[in-house]
Design a protein around this motif. Structure first.
Motif, mmCIF file in Angstrom:
data_model
loop_
_atom_site.group_PDB
_atom_site.id
_atom_site.type_symbol
_atom_site.label_atom_id
_atom_site.label_comp_id
_atom_site.label_asym_id
_atom_site.label_seq_id
_atom_site.Cartn_x
_atom_site.Cartn_y
_atom_site.Cartn_z
ATOM 1 N N ASP A 182 10.575 12.503 -5.399
ATOM 2 C CA ASP A 182 9.936 11.836 -4.266
ATOM 3 C C ASP A 182 8.827 12.699 -3.685
ATOM 4 O O ASP A 182 8.873 13.928 -3.760
ATOM 5 C CB ASP A 182 10.951 11.593 -3.137
ATOM 6 N N VAL A 183 7.857 12.030 -3.068
ATOM 7 C CA VAL A 183 6.906 12.702 -2.190
ATOM 8 C C VAL A 183 6.839 11.886 -0.902
ATOM 9 O O VAL A 183 7.015 10.665 -0.921
ATOM 10 C CB VAL A 183 5.504 12.826 -2.822
ATOM 11 N N PRO A 184 6.593 12.533 0.238
ATOM 12 C CA PRO A 184 6.496 11.781 1.500
ATOM 13 C C PRO A 184 5.184 10.987 1.551
ATOM 14 O O PRO A 184 4.206 11.319 0.886
ATOM 15 C CB PRO A 184 6.531 12.867 2.571
ATOM 16 N N GLY A 185 5.186 9.968 2.387
ATOM 17 C CA GLY A 185 3.983 9.164 2.548
ATOM 18 C C GLY A 185 4.298 7.888 3.309
ATOM 19 O O GLY A 185 5.335 7.768 3.962
ATOM 20 N N ARG A 186 3.394 6.911 3.234
ATOM 21 C CA ARG A 186 3.566 5.627 3.910
ATOM 22 C C ARG A 186 3.581 4.513 2.880
ATOM 23 O O ARG A 186 2.840 4.545 1.893
ATOM 24 C CB ARG A 186 2.428 5.377 4.906
ATOM 25 N N VAL A 244 0.848 -1.192 0.000
ATOM 26 C CA VAL A 244 0.000 0.000 0.000
ATOM 27 C C VAL A 244 0.883 1.241 0.000
ATOM 28 O O VAL A 244 1.706 1.438 0.897
ATOM 29 C CB VAL A 244 -0.930 0.009 1.227
ATOM 30 N N LEU A 245 0.697 2.090 -1.006
ATOM 31 C CA LEU A 245 1.433 3.350 -1.117
ATOM 32 C C LEU A 245 0.451 4.486 -0.901
ATOM 33 O O LEU A 245 -0.483 4.665 -1.684
ATOM 34 C CB LEU A 245 2.078 3.472 -2.497
ATOM 35 N N ALA A 246 0.663 5.240 0.184
ATOM 36 C CA ALA A 246 -0.253 6.323 0.546
ATOM 37 C C ALA A 246 0.530 7.637 0.595
ATOM 38 O O ALA A 246 1.043 8.037 1.654
ATOM 39 C CB ALA A 246 -0.897 6.039 1.897
ATOM 40 N N PRO A 247 0.659 8.333 -0.535
ATOM 41 C CA PRO A 247 1.408 9.596 -0.534
ATOM 42 C C PRO A 247 0.656 10.689 0.208
ATOM 43 O O PRO A 247 -0.578 10.717 0.217
ATOM 44 C CB PRO A 247 1.523 9.930 -2.031
ATOM 45 N N GLU A 248 1.408 11.577 0.851
ATOM 46 C CA GLU A 248 0.786 12.673 1.587
ATOM 47 C C GLU A 248 0.295 13.772 0.659
ATOM 48 O O GLU A 248 -0.531 14.600 1.050
ATOM 49 C CB GLU A 248 1.783 13.256 2.596
ATOM 50 N N ARG A 249 0.806 13.810 -0.550
ATOM 51 C CA ARG A 249 0.310 14.751 -1.558
ATOM 52 C C ARG A 249 0.422 14.058 -2.915
ATOM 53 O O ARG A 249 0.849 12.915 -3.003
ATOM 54 C CB ARG A 249 1.122 16.058 -1.522
ATOM 55 N N GLY A 250 -0.009 14.731 -3.949
ATOM 56 C CA GLY A 250 -0.015 14.144 -5.269
ATOM 57 C C GLY A 250 1.368 13.689 -5.720
ATOM 58 O O GLY A 250 2.385 14.318 -5.399
ATOM 59 N N LEU A 251 1.416 12.582 -6.457
ATOM 60 C CA LEU A 251 2.689 12.098 -6.991
ATOM 61 C C LEU A 251 3.266 13.094 -7.992
ATOM 62 O O LEU A 251 2.525 13.746 -8.735
ATOM 63 C CB LEU A 251 2.487 10.738 -7.675
ATOM 64 N N GLU A 252 4.601 13.189 -8.010
ATOM 65 C CA GLU A 252 5.295 14.096 -8.919
ATOM 66 C C GLU A 252 6.287 13.298 -9.742
ATOM 67 O O GLU A 252 7.113 12.557 -9.194
ATOM 68 C CB GLU A 252 6.015 15.193 -8.134
ATOM 69 N N THR A 253 6.213 13.426 -11.044
ATOM 70 C CA THR A 253 7.082 12.664 -11.939
ATOM 71 C C THR A 253 8.542 13.014 -11.708
ATOM 72 O O THR A 253 8.919 14.185 -11.644
ATOM 73 C CB THR A 253 6.712 12.945 -13.406
ATOM 74 N N GLY A 254 9.375 11.979 -11.537
ATOM 75 C CA GLY A 254 10.810 12.168 -11.466
ATOM 76 C C GLY A 254 11.350 12.568 -10.116
ATOM 77 O O GLY A 254 12.547 12.866 -9.998
#
Length: 300
Positions: free
Chosen positions: A21-25, A9-19
């Motif tokens: 990292d974004v924080p999340g779980r 399960v990938l739960a990003p804290e904000r929208g994914l950004e190409t190329g």
């Protein structure tokens, strides 16, 4: 009967950004629609077995151990040369999910793997539509239906996911659901529209005498054909539950509904009352799933 897989399960804290990292779980959990339903059936007091296939790997061992700890009897085939199934779950805003499926050994269950005695005492055989697709799994799913009916069990079917169900087109999907001849049919509103097209939701009763359309926080639509031929339809509301991940809530609903429906049958409740109780029980199980703790799968 069906899938027992690893959910990543990938739960990003904000929208994914190409190329970048974004924080999340990132969490590893026991997954699979059939396995989720089985564990909730067991949690709700039903004596439950899960017929499935995993690889001969650490993930497969951990998955079997996890469902056994929930009180489910594993009837699990270990497949050599194929990894245990893995599903990537990307959780978006509001808890909605997208999936990347690498089903691996989950699709390798064969009709000859199923034993008659596994089904001899069954009251209900439950399958997600995944269990009826492809070969050899689809053939094993149909054999499970046949073995269950021979034992006097009712059959429940969940349409589960639009893309796999409609991979060969709407006509093939309808033929598949017709061939199963389920006694109870579960579907989301989107799955219902995908199967029926522009037809009214009531046409689900062409495929099963009882159908339940799950609408998330909007509740559920319950449909049934009565003994006199009249059609019954009513809505059962539910309270919204705040969640960041709705994965498995529909499977928990199925379990709650089936346990309560079986009890209603044993107590000879009138059809409307029994179905209403079953839908409420489904909502309660889904709410417990959404609000309760979800443990990470231990691979060691």
């Amino acid at each position: 009967m069906g899938d027992l897989v690893l959910d990543t399960v990938l739960a990003p804290e904000r929208g994914l950004e190409t190329g970048t990292d974004v924080p999340g779980r990132v969490v590893l959990r026991q997954g699979g629609s059939a396995a989720n339903t089985a564990r909730w059936l067991a949690r709700l007091g039903a004596r439950t077995s899960l017929v499935a296939a995993v690889g001969r790997d650490p993930i497969g061992r951990a998955l079997v151990a996890a469902i056994r700890e929930d009180g489910v009897t594993p009837r699990v085939v270990r497949v050599a040369g194929r990894p245990s199934g893995r599903i990537g779950v990307v959780v978006g805003a509001g808890g909605e999910r997208s999936f990347v499926a690498d089903r691996g050994a989950a699709d390798e269950l064969r009709p000859e793997d199923l034993r008659d005695d596994w089904f001899a005492a069954a009251d209900i055989v439950h399958l997600p539509a995944y269990s009826l697709l492809g070969e050899p799994l689809g053939l094993a799913g149909q054999r499970a239906v046949d073995l269950g009916r021979a034992a006097g069990a009712i059959v429940s079917l969940d349409l589960a996911s639009i893309a796999p169900l409609l991979a060969r087109g709407r006509r093939a999907a309808r033929a598949l659901v017709t061939r199963v001849g389920a006694d109870v049919l579960f579907a989301t509103a989107a799955e219902t529209e995908a199967l029926l097209g522009r037809y009214a939701v009531d046409d689900l009763l062409e495929y099963a005498p009882i159908a339940v359309v799950k609408r998330g926080a909007q509740g559920a639509t319950v449909l049934a054909r009565q003994a006199d031929g009249e059609r019954l339809r009513f809505e059962v509301a539910t309270k919204a539950v705040a969640t960041t991940d709705s994965t498995g809530a529909g499977d928990a609903f199925d379990a709650g509904f089936l346990v309560a429906w079986q009890a209603a049958q044993l107590n000879a409740l009138p059809l409307p009352a029994g179905l209403h109780r079953a839908a409420l029980a489904g909502h309660r199980a889904a709410a417990r799933h959404l609000s309760g703790p979800r443990l990470e799968l231990q691979l060691g």
